[in-house]
Design a protein around this motif. Sequence first.
Motif, mmCIF file in Angstrom:
data_model
loop_
_atom_site.group_PDB
_atom_site.id
_atom_site.type_symbol
_atom_site.label_atom_id
_atom_site.label_comp_id
_atom_site.label_asym_id
_atom_site.label_seq_id
_atom_site.Cartn_x
_atom_site.Cartn_y
_atom_site.Cartn_z
ATOM 1 N N SER A 33 0.828 -1.206 0.000
ATOM 2 C CA SER A 33 0.000 0.000 0.000
ATOM 3 C C SER A 33 0.862 1.256 0.000
ATOM 4 N N LYS A 34 1.899 1.275 0.802
ATOM 5 C CA LYS A 34 2.801 2.428 0.875
ATOM 6 C C LYS A 34 3.496 2.653 -0.462
ATOM 7 N N THR A 35 3.921 1.561 -1.118
ATOM 8 C CA THR A 35 4.619 1.675 -2.403
ATOM 9 C C THR A 35 3.696 2.235 -3.479
ATOM 10 N N ILE A 36 2.457 1.748 -3.532
ATOM 11 C CA ILE A 36 1.506 2.221 -4.545
ATOM 12 C C ILE A 36 1.195 3.700 -4.323
ATOM 13 N N LYS A 37 1.034 4.106 -3.074
ATOM 14 C CA LYS A 37 0.774 5.520 -2.784
ATOM 15 C C LYS A 37 1.951 6.394 -3.230
ATOM 16 N N ALA A 38 3.169 5.896 -3.077
ATOM 17 C CA ALA A 38 4.345 6.649 -3.508
ATOM 18 C C ALA A 38 4.352 6.819 -5.020
ATOM 19 N N ILE A 39 3.956 5.786 -5.753
ATOM 20 C CA ILE A 39 3.896 5.882 -7.220
ATOM 21 C C ILE A 39 2.818 6.889 -7.625
ATOM 22 N N GLU A 40 1.673 6.820 -6.963
ATOM 23 C CA GLU A 40 0.571 7.729 -7.298
ATOM 24 C C GLU A 40 0.953 9.181 -7.033
ATOM 25 N N ARG A 41 1.755 9.414 -5.999
ATOM 26 C CA ARG A 41 2.226 10.786 -5.758
ATOM 27 C C ARG A 41 3.126 11.255 -6.904
ATOM 28 N N GLN A 42 3.929 10.333 -7.446
ATOM 29 C CA GLN A 42 4.792 10.699 -8.570
ATOM 30 C C GLN A 42 3.967 11.008 -9.814
ATOM 31 N N VAL A 43 2.943 10.178 -10.045
ATOM 32 C CA VAL A 43 2.109 10.362 -11.242
ATOM 33 C C VAL A 43 1.187 11.567 -11.070
ATOM 34 N N GLY A 44 0.674 11.761 -9.868
ATOM 35 C CA GLY A 44 -0.202 12.894 -9.591
ATOM 36 C C GLY A 44 -1.669 12.574 -9.616
#
Length: 294
Positions: A33-44
């Motif tokens: 969950s933490k990893t996916i949230k980090a990717i979503e922050r990068q994508v926006g």
Amino acid sequence: MERNEIEAFLTLSEELHFGRTAERLRVSTAHVSKTIKAIERQVGVPLFERTSRKVALTAVGVQLREELRPAYEQVQRSMRNAKLAGRGIAGTLWVGYFGSAGGRYLLEVGEIFHARYPECEVRIAEMQLSDGANRLRSGEVEALLCCFPMCEPDMAIGPPLISEDKMLAVPSGHEFASRKTLSLEDLAEVEMIQNPPELPADFDEFHHPKRTPSGRHIRPGPTACTFQEILALVGAGKGAYLTTTQAPLFYLRPDVTFVPVTDAPPLQFGLGWMAASLTRRVEALVQVAVDAGN
């Protein structure tokens, strides 16, 4: 994106379940969950829609998956190719064989080998009785399915992989054709087709003796260079020939009958190679062949 982020995203896009994704990646659900949230922050923007009942890709998530997966798979292939090349297990491995049974056996082993080492393909080449060792020495083939005993001083031989009982090929009109079994003593009653003189003498004597166990002389017949020539001579009534149980399965002819010889030593086969130039892929092939027989 880091490799672990790519793996987490692509795995979740397949599983659409955080728990199963965590199991596959051998990490905690919280880590995924933490990893996916980090990717979503990068994508926006969100890449997954999450509810209490399901996880689904968003339109942007679908786009990222479709564009990212081929690139990731190519990276994985490149890494695998580099590892295999470093281990010497890549390219094309040519292996020689004698007879249709040997070819079928090597094709089966080759399929298992290719599944284990996908960057290396096994190709087979049929040898004649007189030229197998020389074609190995010339480098035309890297390994050879040899008949035992093989005592060439510059060759190394792996463990026996196949064992076949002996049969005598006789003209269908010969009195032996009606017998259920024969013995080596019976060879004194027929002329025996001779192998080409290029064959090692110890091998020829082991499988095609000049005398019976009691010492009776076995009369030599004409010489032939290939197995098809041998069978043609047998069918024409020019002599008999010691072969194996595989012969009637692949070389059935109306003018030749195959009769079991109960006291003859079996014909064994194993992989051979040049002792001074053993490669890692030949080592791997031998191991695959041994594993396939267990």
